[in-house]
Design a protein around this motif. Structure first.
Motif, short mmCIF file in Angstrom:
data_model
loop_
_atom_site.label_atom_id
_atom_site.label_comp_id
_atom_site.label_asym_id
_atom_site.label_seq_id
_atom_site.Cartn_x
_atom_site.Cartn_y
_atom_site.Cartn_z
N LEU A 1 18.08 -8.98 -7.68
CA LEU A 1 18.36 -7.83 -8.86
C LEU A 1 18.93 -6.64 -8.12
CD1 LEU A 1 14.75 -8.56 -11.04
CD2 LEU A 1 17.33 -9.48 -11.09
N PRO A 2 19.97 -6.74 -7.77
CA PRO A 2 20.58 -5.39 -6.97
C PRO A 2 20.41 -3.96 -7.49
CG PRO A 2 22.05 -7.42 -6.79
CD PRO A 2 20.96 -7.68 -7.81
N PRO A 3 20.27 -3.90 -9.11
CA PRO A 3 20.27 -2.60 -9.42
C PRO A 3 18.82 -2.08 -9.03
CG PRO A 3 21.09 -4.14 -11.25
CD PRO A 3 20.95 -4.83 -10.02
N LEU A 4 17.89 -2.89 -8.97
CA LEU A 4 16.43 -2.30 -8.73
C LEU A 4 16.58 -1.66 -7.07
CD1 LEU A 4 13.88 -4.99 -9.40
CD2 LEU A 4 14.42 -2.95 -10.69
N GLU A 5 15.89 -0.79 -6.71
CA GLU A 5 15.66 -0.13 -5.46
C GLU A 5 15.11 -1.20 -4.66
OE1 GLU A 5 17.19 2.30 -5.63
OE2 GLU A 5 17.01 3.59 -7.46
N THR A 6 15.35 -1.27 -3.42
CA THR A 6 14.72 -2.20 -2.52
C THR A 6 13.11 -2.07 -2.50
OG1 THR A 6 16.46 -1.45 -0.92
CG2 THR A 6 14.47 -2.76 0.05
N GLU A 7 12.58 -1.19 -2.71
CA GLU A 7 11.19 -1.34 -2.74
C GLU A 7 10.52 -1.70 -3.92
OE1 GLU A 7 12.88 1.57 -2.84
OE2 GLU A 7 11.87 3.25 -3.29
N ARG B 1 1.98 0.76 0.32
CA ARG B 1 2.60 -0.31 -0.46
C ARG B 1 3.75 -0.04 -0.66
NH1 ARG B 1 -0.55 -2.87 -4.65
NH2 ARG B 1 -2.72 -2.20 -4.53
N THR B 2 4.18 1.23 -0.95
CA THR B 2 5.73 1.44 -1.04
C THR B 2 6.28 1.35 0.25
OG1 THR B 2 5.41 2.93 -2.97
CG2 THR B 2 7.45 3.24 -1.57
N LEU B 3 5.88 1.84 1.29
CA LEU B 3 6.31 1.62 2.67
C LEU B 3 6.59 0.12 3.10
CD1 LEU B 3 7.22 3.46 5.20
CD2 LEU B 3 4.94 2.89 5.92
N ARG B 4 5.69 -0.76 3.02
CA ARG B 4 5.95 -1.97 3.23
C ARG B 4 6.96 -2.47 2.53
NH1 ARG B 4 1.69 -4.66 5.99
NH2 ARG B 4 -0.16 -3.51 6.32
N ALA B 5 6.88 -2.29 1.16
CA ALA B 5 8.03 -2.93 0.21
C ALA B 5 9.41 -2.52 0.63
CB ALA B 5 7.87 -2.56 -1.15
N ALA B 6 9.55 -1.31 1.17
CA ALA B 6 10.78 -0.72 1.34
C ALA B 6 11.62 -1.33 2.71
CB ALA B 6 10.71 0.79 1.35
N LEU B 7 10.54 -1.44 3.41
CA LEU B 7 10.88 -1.93 4.98
C LEU B 7 10.91 -3.38 4.98
CD1 LEU B 7 8.75 0.30 7.35
CD2 LEU B 7 11.20 0.76 6.28
N GLY B 8 10.18 -4.12 4.09
CA GLY B 8 10.27 -5.40 4.13
C GLY B 8 9.02 -5.88 4.81
N ASP B 9 7.96 -6.77 4.40
CA ASP B 9 6.90 -6.92 5.31
C ASP B 9 7.10 -7.41 6.53
OD1 ASP B 9 4.39 -6.70 3.89
OD2 ASP B 9 4.57 -8.10 2.62
N GLY B 10 8.22 -8.30 6.78
CA GLY B 10 8.17 -8.68 8.05
C GLY B 10 8.81 -7.63 9.05
N VAL B 11 9.63 -6.76 8.72
CA VAL B 11 9.89 -5.78 9.65
C VAL B 11 8.85 -4.76 10.11
CG1 VAL B 11 11.33 -3.44 9.82
CG2 VAL B 11 12.12 -5.39 8.49
N LEU B 12 8.10 -4.34 9.05
CA LEU B 12 6.88 -3.49 9.26
C LEU B 12 5.88 -4.02 10.43
CD1 LEU B 12 6.16 -0.93 8.32
CD2 LEU B 12 4.60 -1.64 6.54
N SER B 13 5.53 -5.37 9.80
CA SER B 13 4.53 -6.24 10.74
C SER B 13 5.10 -6.36 12.26
CB SER B 13 3.80 -7.32 10.16
OG SER B 13 4.96 -8.18 9.93
N ARG B 14 6.44 -6.72 12.22
CA ARG B 14 6.90 -7.14 13.54
C ARG B 14 7.01 -6.04 14.57
NH1 ARG B 14 10.56 -10.38 11.30
NH2 ARG B 14 12.30 -8.87 11.50
N SER B 15 7.92 -5.14 13.98
CA SER B 15 8.25 -4.07 15.05
C SER B 15 7.65 -2.33 14.75
CB SER B 15 9.64 -3.61 14.97
OG SER B 15 10.18 -3.31 13.66
#
Lengths: 574, 574
Positions: free
Chosen positions: A196-202, A553-567
């Motif tokens: 759904l590209p028109p949605l914001e990433t988060e 909640r928004t931070l995790r969604a914006a970064l992607g769960d993976g990114v946030l937890s990995r690095s």
């Protein structure tokens, strides 16, 4: 000699010809009949069906709408009986002479001219077929017509087990979901970084998670490079070399206005979309246009772009009929705000107005707020989290756009915000909306009111917020103050962040001041509620403070769960 | 000497005292803290609880909210920790000296004075207890506090089998439903001719039917004349002499502002409700008031009346804090539009703005339209009928009020209409609203758009409608033309009505002209769609024609099924 007549006399009825018998075109024809009993109204449709339920097509593919005849809202016979319309299917308009006011119409029987007094163009849009080798395979289909839906359904009925859907826009997502519900193994391929590209990433992150929960193999940031037809199945090869077997392939990467014949006839177009004035009039006298083929002006940014939505098309059709038959008194066609909604499993995702990218393109300065309230009173059974985002203009707070994702109450909030946006309300006006409250339905402070309260505080400086995209700078330059509880913090937190639970903050200000050592303090909590309170306290005590919009909640969604937890996220579980 | 200070200096913090710790009062206190970290904020609450979920009380009685602690959103301790509020329960304000800026507060320990710099009155409302003998029985209770809810719940837990609820307003209906769900035998008594008196008759009829479907013994047009206490149960005697046994009796016939102490102190009131200006200021300097005790001005009619709704109270509380701490820059408190909603079994009933009676009282001329669309696309599974009514002003079409009843999508449409009403939209503006459409959620022409289309046609004369209240005159003076199908007609129709199915009308105009014999023609169908089309045809052919608003569905509901089938409707079944 001027031959346009806008009234019908007994001796010489006016002939209104409508090209395209779905949505906008059919609305124009029906309204014309209600306004003028004696006009001759002819509807030309290239396909085999008129007035069909375009938006229901994906649901027939998966069987949620069992019978294809349900999609046929009207037939030429029922339209003749109810409205005395002369509906001609299998009639393809291949030429137009705006001087002679004559169309060239091709049927199985040959080609014939058709004179008009007023012409309404509602040709719609064709599916875009990108230049990818192999897309001419018999297993590839777009989804624009009842025939397409019936053919795709037949593939599933005949035992297709593996489907690839190319394009995760609204129709692609609906089709992928309905095929997965039917038990097929589905891959969904999207060039953008999220569905759904028109949605914001988060906002799209919960949608991606839900698609995966439904068992759909979601591939984002990639595209189909080639389709290799085979005897038993095709193989879709992605940009990254991945090969996916497919018994059926649905191509859903967008549409473009179907206007060649009209552009060739001199009707002014912009990138293939017909240019109209506020009454739907084209560059040629006596010719109007509506629907997916028209370059509408966006209600928020003013940008000219085709809007492929049934609602605005229907309403424009009605107003075009008014302008033809009641010239001078028709209301102008409103600029679409582009409200859109989709069901994805148990979730609903919807938006209205502009998104970040279109606001940046238009050079409009804006603020954004995020919140995560429950859809109805927390203490009443069944309350579900609603993710809500609002964009509003710097300076005056004019509403610019809104997005929502959740299990319950999404459509209601987006429709209210679409109404507020249409009314030209500012973010503070949302506070004043009297939304219906009883515990099963909402809150005494509805999510829309809350969004207004937070937004109004941002606008007047009572609240200062920071956002996910500033994370790197914040980590480098500020004290990150986490005001959640110890146990929330232990579940995962930003590296180097200082834990001071919100309820202890008043007593521990000196500690925070020492740790900040002159640096800015950037506060966060789970969803933004406690960090907003902490920010107010800190700001009044002289800190350079700001609160993370929408919290972790928004931070995790914006970064992607993976990114946030990995690095980024320091994990200290257990 | 003027002692009101609106800023807090380090040496001398401002003392804000709030009387009443629910909804409006608590919102004022919380906002005050966010704006001023150093103010001394004291909240005085007569009862044992603050910030409780008033609107959830009925659902605890029936057990849908299992645990009463769920209703306690905040405690004095949590408010101290989060917001540094000094919350004092069991503190009853019995006196006020606005010159000395001092309250007299009574507690179990005695009476003491309390000085304030700014005072916010949020005393709420008390239950009205009519002068009916026996209402002091131990089995009679009102439902205003957590203690009331707990006591009623206990009665049910202890084996009460028969309940009588007196008053079928919103709280009475919710309480009756929740007790019936719990298995009690429930009688619901209402003086008005139908439950939920603010609803129009034709909208309340489905609610009455649903209450009866739930097994509730609904008695309208009558009242309790006496309660006769007995050893095993009480007996409620109605005006008509009916006697109903009751193990528990819930009295819910309305509320009145709880303002005696303040009126005695010279705060200007009107029929017991505190008069305020647009910032919530009372007649005494330094004293503000919010909530159920205030005489708000109705947003539509301008009439002054208390509005007992949590949402407006919360928002007013917030704005009062702004006015106290940021004098001169606070936004005015909006006039409430009075949006209200209730769940009744599988139905939802809601309204916003003014109803027929309040418009007539205010002398405002208006039109009304009725429609009965599905809540979402008819071809998508699960579509349910939505009954929708709109009032708008004669001449300019300004929206005045809306009501909706149905199983799905009621809250959404009423919230959109409340937003449109707040924005000052006209009925034609509803056509332009871009509501989110996908088949599970709505229509390309949403019910709100449709209501706008019908309303705009009524406003400019394209459509002429007739209404249930004209029935006697229509039957006497007009040709009633029924344009439904033969089978629909055979199920029941108006006496003397002529059947011409809509699709045959064009061919049979001469027949209609002969039957009318110069009389007006009053058209009807099932819901108004076909009769509107027929009206357009007839009007253009020179007939004095009009279409029944909302069709037989609305007519039956307005007259009551019984009335229509017994005396007015010719039955020709089979």
């Amino acid at each position: 000699m001027e031959t346009t007549r806008n009234t019908t006399t007994e001796s010489e009825p006016m002939r209104i010809v409508v090209v395209g018998g779905v949505a906008g075109g059919m609305s124009a024809a029906a309204r014309a009949r209600r306004l003028d009993e004696r006009a001759e109204i002819i509807v030309l449709e290239r396909g085999a069906h008129v007035s069909f339920a375009n938006c229901g097509l994906p649901y027939h593919v998966g069987g949620e709408i069992e019978d294809a005849s349900e999609l046929l809202l009207r037939t030429p016979e029922s339209l003749r009986a109810a409205l005395n319309l002369d509906v001609r299917t299998g009639h393809d308009v291949i030429g137009l002479d705006t001087e002679a006011k004559t169309l060239t119409v091709r049927t199985d029987a040959g080609t014939e001219p058709l004179r008009y007094d007023a012409l309404v163009l509602s040709p719609g849009a064709r599916a875009v077929v990108p230049p990818v080798p192999g897309l001419d395979s018999a297993r590839v289909r777009t989804l624009r017509t009842v025939e397409d839906a019936v053919a795709l359904r037949r593939s599933a009925d005949l035992g297709a087990e593996k489907a690839v859907v190319i394009g995760a826009g609204f129709i692609g997502v609906e089709t992928a979901e309905t095929l997965a519900n039917r038990g097929l193994s589905v891959s969904l391929v999207e060039l953008a970084p999220h569905p759904l590209p028109p949605l914001e990433t988060e906002m799209a992150q919960p949608v991606a998670a839900e698609l995966r929960r439904l068992g759909i193999d979601l591939r984002t940031g990639t595209a189909a490079a080639e389709v290799r037809p085979g005897p038993d199945h095709d193989v879709v090869v992605l940009n990254d070399g991945t090969a996916i077997e497919a018994d059926m392939i649905v191509l859903s990467v967008g549409v473009r206005p179907d206007t060649e014949a009209f552009e060739r006839a001199g009707i002014a177009c912009e990138r293939g979309a017909i240019i109209t004035d506020e009454h739907g009039r084209t560059s040629a006298p006596g010719v109007w246009a509506v629907g997916d083929a028209v370059a509408s002006r966006d209600a928020v940014t003013g940008a000219r772009r085709p809007v492929a939505l049934a609602g605005p098309a229907n309403r424009a059709g009605r107003l075009v009929a008014d302008d033809i038959l009641r010239p001078g008194s028709a209301r102008p066609i409103p600029r679409p705000v582009g409200t859109t909604i989709v069901r994805v499993g148990d979730l609903t995702a919807a938006f209205t107005g502009a998104n970040r990218a279109s606001l940046e393109d238009a050079g409009i300065g804006f603020h954004t707020v995020h919140l995560h309230p429950k859809d109805h009173a927390d203490y009443f059974p069944g309350a579900e989290t609603l993710h809500l985002l609002l964009h509003f203009r710097e300076g005056d707070g004019l509403l610019l756009g809104a997005q929502a994702v959740g299990r319950e109450g999404v459509d209601k909030r987006i429709d209210v915000l679409a109404t507020a946006l249409r009314a030209g309300m500012g973010v503070a006006d949302l506070i004043d909306l009297d939304m219906a409250y009883a515990p099963p339905y909402g809150h005494a402070k509805d999510p829309v009111n809350l969004a207004g309260m937070i937004g109004a505080d941002v606008l007047d400086g009572t609240l200062r917020s920071w956002h996910a995209e500033e994370l790197d700078r914040v980590l480098a330059e500020a004290l990150v103050l986490d005001v959640r509880t110890r146990s929330e913090y232990d579940e995962g937190h930003l590296p180097g962040s200082m834990l001071v639970p919100h309820v202890e903050l008043r007593e521990r200000l000196d500690e925070v001041r020492a740790a900040a050592a002159g640096r800015p303090v950037r506060v966060l909590c789970a969803s933004g509620v406690r960090s907003n309170l902490a920010h107010r306290l800190l700001a009044q005590e002289g800190f350079d403070s700001a609160s993370l919009s929408g919290g972790m909640r928004t931070l995790r969604a914006a970064l992607g769960d993976g990114v946030l937890s990995r690095s980024t996220l320091a994990e200290r579980r257990g």
